[in-house]
Design a protein around this motif. Structure first.
Motif, short mmCIF file in Angstrom:
data_model
loop_
_atom_site.label_atom_id
_atom_site.label_comp_id
_atom_site.label_asym_id
_atom_site.label_seq_id
_atom_site.Cartn_x
_atom_site.Cartn_y
_atom_site.Cartn_z
N ALA A 194 0.83 -1.20 0.00
CA ALA A 194 0.00 0.00 0.00
C ALA A 194 0.87 1.24 0.00
CB ALA A 194 -0.92 0.01 1.23
N ARG A 195 0.40 2.25 -0.72
CA ARG A 195 1.08 3.55 -0.74
C ARG A 195 0.24 4.55 0.03
NH1 ARG A 195 1.67 7.25 -6.13
NH2 ARG A 195 -0.57 6.84 -6.02
N ASP A 196 0.81 5.08 1.12
CA ASP A 196 0.15 6.14 1.89
C ASP A 196 0.55 7.47 1.26
OD1 ASP A 196 0.09 8.31 4.00
OD2 ASP A 196 -0.91 6.70 5.09
N VAL A 197 -0.44 8.24 0.82
CA VAL A 197 -0.15 9.48 0.10
C VAL A 197 -0.50 10.72 0.92
CG1 VAL A 197 -0.13 8.65 -2.28
CG2 VAL A 197 -2.30 9.07 -1.16
N GLY A 198 -0.13 10.71 2.17
CA GLY A 198 -0.34 11.87 3.03
C GLY A 198 -0.71 11.40 4.42
N THR A 199 0.08 11.81 5.40
CA THR A 199 -0.08 11.24 6.72
C THR A 199 0.11 12.30 7.80
OG1 THR A 199 0.67 9.43 8.15
CG2 THR A 199 2.36 10.65 7.00
N MET A 200 -0.39 12.03 8.99
CA MET A 200 -0.12 12.87 10.14
C MET A 200 1.24 12.52 10.71
SD MET A 200 -2.15 13.12 13.79
CE MET A 200 -3.65 13.81 13.09
N ASP A 201 2.09 13.52 10.84
CA ASP A 201 3.43 13.33 11.38
C ASP A 201 4.13 12.15 10.68
OD1 ASP A 201 2.90 15.49 12.93
OD2 ASP A 201 2.93 14.47 14.84
N ASP A 202 4.68 11.23 11.47
CA ASP A 202 5.41 10.10 10.89
C ASP A 202 4.68 8.78 11.11
OD1 ASP A 202 5.73 9.89 13.60
OD2 ASP A 202 7.89 9.52 13.53
N VAL A 203 3.35 8.86 11.27
CA VAL A 203 2.58 7.66 11.60
C VAL A 203 2.76 6.56 10.55
CG1 VAL A 203 0.26 6.72 11.91
CG2 VAL A 203 0.90 8.86 13.04
N ALA A 204 2.63 6.90 9.27
CA ALA A 204 2.73 5.87 8.23
C ALA A 204 4.13 5.26 8.19
CB ALA A 204 2.36 6.45 6.87
N LEU A 205 5.15 6.07 8.44
CA LEU A 205 6.52 5.55 8.49
C LEU A 205 6.66 4.54 9.62
CD1 LEU A 205 9.54 5.52 7.75
CD2 LEU A 205 9.83 7.51 9.24
N ARG A 206 6.08 4.85 10.77
CA ARG A 206 6.21 3.93 11.91
C ARG A 206 5.39 2.66 11.69
NH1 ARG A 206 10.78 6.02 12.52
NH2 ARG A 206 10.68 8.24 12.99
N ILE A 207 4.27 2.77 10.99
CA ILE A 207 3.52 1.56 10.62
C ILE A 207 4.36 0.73 9.66
CG2 ILE A 207 1.49 0.71 9.37
CD1 ILE A 207 -0.08 3.04 10.56
N LYS A 208 4.99 1.38 8.69
CA LYS A 208 5.88 0.69 7.76
C LYS A 208 6.96 -0.08 8.52
CE LYS A 208 9.48 1.72 4.31
NZ LYS A 208 10.04 2.71 3.39
N GLU A 209 7.60 0.58 9.47
CA GLU A 209 8.68 -0.05 10.23
C GLU A 209 8.15 -1.20 11.09
OE1 GLU A 209 11.70 3.76 10.70
OE2 GLU A 209 10.28 3.30 12.30
N ALA A 210 6.98 -1.00 11.69
CA ALA A 210 6.41 -2.05 12.55
C ALA A 210 6.06 -3.29 11.75
CB ALA A 210 5.17 -1.51 13.28
N VAL A 211 5.53 -3.10 10.52
CA VAL A 211 5.24 -4.24 9.65
C VAL A 211 6.55 -4.93 9.26
CG1 VAL A 211 4.35 -4.95 7.40
CG2 VAL A 211 3.07 -3.30 8.77
N ASP A 212 7.55 -4.14 8.88
CA ASP A 212 8.84 -4.71 8.48
C ASP A 212 9.44 -5.56 9.59
OD1 ASP A 212 8.70 -3.47 6.04
OD2 ASP A 212 10.09 -1.85 6.53
N ARG A 213 9.25 -5.15 10.81
CA ARG A 213 9.85 -5.85 11.95
C ARG A 213 8.97 -6.96 12.52
NH1 ARG A 213 12.08 -1.22 11.22
NH2 ARG A 213 14.11 -0.62 12.08
N GLY A 214 7.80 -7.15 11.92
CA GLY A 214 6.91 -8.20 12.39
C GLY A 214 6.19 -7.86 13.68
N MET A 215 6.13 -6.59 14.04
CA MET A 215 5.47 -6.18 15.28
C MET A 215 3.96 -6.15 15.12
SD MET A 215 8.11 -3.09 16.14
CE MET A 215 7.20 -2.47 17.55
N ILE A 216 3.50 -5.81 13.91
CA ILE A 216 2.06 -5.79 13.61
C ILE A 216 1.85 -6.44 12.26
CG2 ILE A 216 1.66 -3.68 14.95
CD1 ILE A 216 1.44 -2.18 12.25
N ARG A 217 0.60 -6.82 11.98
CA ARG A 217 0.26 -7.35 10.67
C ARG A 217 -0.15 -6.20 9.77
NH1 ARG A 217 -3.56 -12.51 10.83
NH2 ARG A 217 -5.12 -10.90 11.20
N GLY A 218 0.33 -6.24 8.53
CA GLY A 218 -0.05 -5.20 7.61
C GLY A 218 0.60 -5.40 6.26
N PRO A 219 0.22 -4.58 5.28
CA PRO A 219 0.85 -4.65 3.96
C PRO A 219 2.22 -3.98 3.99
CG PRO A 219 -0.70 -2.83 4.03
CD PRO A 219 -0.80 -3.53 5.36
N ARG A 220 3.01 -4.22 2.96
CA ARG A 220 4.23 -3.44 2.77
C ARG A 220 3.81 -1.99 2.55
NH1 ARG A 220 8.85 -5.11 1.87
NH2 ARG A 220 7.99 -7.17 1.48
#
Length: 466
Positions: A165-191
């Protein structure tokens, strides 16, 4: 001034000489530098930024084998019956008909007999931080609240087979931190590929004091403008987003021609693509300046599609977002149906039939079309249905089932600038795989019958999805 015998050398002469020497040196080494930059980097991050990373040894990762299913590998060929797909870690190592070699040390074999195997789906236009619950109005918004909403949405997406998924506008760095959490297996989600903050001119879309459609004043804006003005400020805003690790840049209209061109040129000079939320003449200007994706079919001129074809611009129509607005609004957000209201940058009528017509025009012209949902409110019950409805809108616009499925996978991956890593099932690609109960080429509704989801090599869904 320096004096040597009868020779007088001024500071100006020294500076001129230094400049000529520097120019000579740059001219001498530039071909070698350019040549060095063309050498492929053996291993990079699995995102658009392509940051070099140390080599990864996947030889000791577990092997998973899929057998018996019909494979739609996304490369445009005929379905492969009784297929074999071999995964090791987060990569596909083999894919083909029965008889494809299978390692003897497979940790698991999944029998997909009677099922259909295809690449994971891609949503090119989401906003993790804009999800709203039915009573979120009771709470003050914040990055923490947005992160909670975004985490829920990430899980909804991946369990439906949307693996990028491509996030095209976010509050602060929320989408970046979701990206990192998915990458690290902390939460379930798309790339996740994220675009940082929307870049807008003062008072433009994204910087208006009143929120879209409701007319209510945004308390976090008030009299404090967040927009940027003039080509240099737009360039600086792009640099700031790249500095924050953005994969994409997102800009909006209205803006003047020089501002749009400056932002697009700056992003491209840094190797980062650009998406725009635009309308009317601003769209034409952005396409001519080389914008990579046009989001939404809003108030397109008759020149827009020919310009997109000429300049190689991709189109992400997000038709459902506007049909929702026309047909029912967003009641929990206080947004009535019928169109945009109270919004200075949306002073035009939206028309669903015109949107479908523009998508059909782009499709017939050969413009790359991607799937994006852009559901700003009520995501807790609109997802994942919104994604599959978007596929149906593309079909209504005249696209074949096969082409819609390509938009959701291989074409979407290319638009995302990830075509070498996502979008097809072939050796070397990232192991993002969806297995459904029936042939999606017969009916796109069959994509809803999720049986297995593998995201980044991890089995996320096993058995019928929730």
């Amino acid at each position: 001034m320096v004096e040597t015998g009868t020779l007088r050398v001024t500071r100006k002469h020294l500076l001129q000489g230094a400049a000529l020497s520097a120019a000579f040196l740059i001219g001498a080494i530039a071909p070698h530098v350019a040549h060095a930059q063309q050498r492929p980097i053996p291993e990079t991050s699995d995102d658009v930024r392509r940051v070099p990373i140390p080599p990864i040894d996947r030889s000791k990762e577990p092997v998973v084998v899929l057998t018996g299913g019909t494979l739609l590998d996304g490369r445009g060929g005929a379905p492969i019956a009784n297929a074999v797909v071999v995964l090791q870690g987060d990569r596909i190592v083999a894919a083909g008909p029965a008889g494809t070699p299978v390692p003897a040390n497979a940790a698991r074999t999944i029998d997909a007999s009677g099922l259909w195997i295809l690449p994971g789906l891609i949503d090119l236009h989401i906003h993790f931080t804009q999800q709203r619950g039915t009573d979120m109005g009771r709470y003050s918004d914040s990055p923490a609240a947005a992160a909670i909403r975004g985490t829920i949405l990430a899980d909804q997406m991946v369990t439906a087979g949307i693996t990028a998924a491509r996030d095209v506008g976010t509050m602060d760095d929320v989408a970046l931190r979701i990206k990192e959490a998915v990458d690290r297996g902390m939460i379930r989600g798309p790339r996740v590929l994220w675009s940082g903050k929307l870049i807008a001119s003062t008072g433009g879309h994204g910087d208006e004091v009143t929120s879209t459609a409701t007319g209510r004043e945004k308390p976090n804006l008030g009299g404090d403008p967040h927009g940027v003005d003039g080509p240099w400020e737009w360039r600086k805003a792009v640099r700031e987003q790249v500095r924050r690790l953005s994969d994409w840049i997102k800009i909006s209209a209205p803006a003047d021609k020089e501002e749009l061109a400056a932002a697009i040129e700056e992003a491209h000079s840094l190797g980062v693509p650009v998406a725009i939320d635009s309308y009317g003449q601003y769209t034409d200007w952005a396409i001519e300046a080389g914008v990579d994706t046009l989001e939404h079919p809003l108030l397109l001129s008759d020149k827009a599609v020919p310009l997109m074809k000429k300049h190689g611009t991709a189109f992400v129509p997000t038709i459902g977002a506007f049909d929702n607005l026309l047909e029912g609004g967003y009641p929990t957000a206080g947004i009535p149906s019928g169109g945009f209201y109270y919004t200075h940058s949306r002073r035009f009528v939206i028309n669903q039939q015109d949107h479908l017509k523009r998508v059909n025009e782009a499709y017939r012209a050969g413009v790359p079309i991607g799937v994006g949902t852009d559901i700003p409110f009520e995501n807790e019950w609109r997802y994942p249905d919104a994604y599959f409805r978007e596929l149906d809108y593309l079909h209504q616009a005249g696209m074949t089932n096969a082409d819609v499925l390509a938009s959701a996978t291989s074409v979407g991956a290319k638009i995302l600038r990830m075509g070498d890593k996502l979008g097809t099932i072939e050796p070397g690609k990232i192991a993002d795989i969806l297995i459904v109960g029936a042939n999606p080429l017969d009916s796109l509704k069959n994509l809803r019958d999720v049986r297995y989801v593998i995201a980044d090599g991890k089995l996320v869904v096993e058995g019928r999805a929730r």
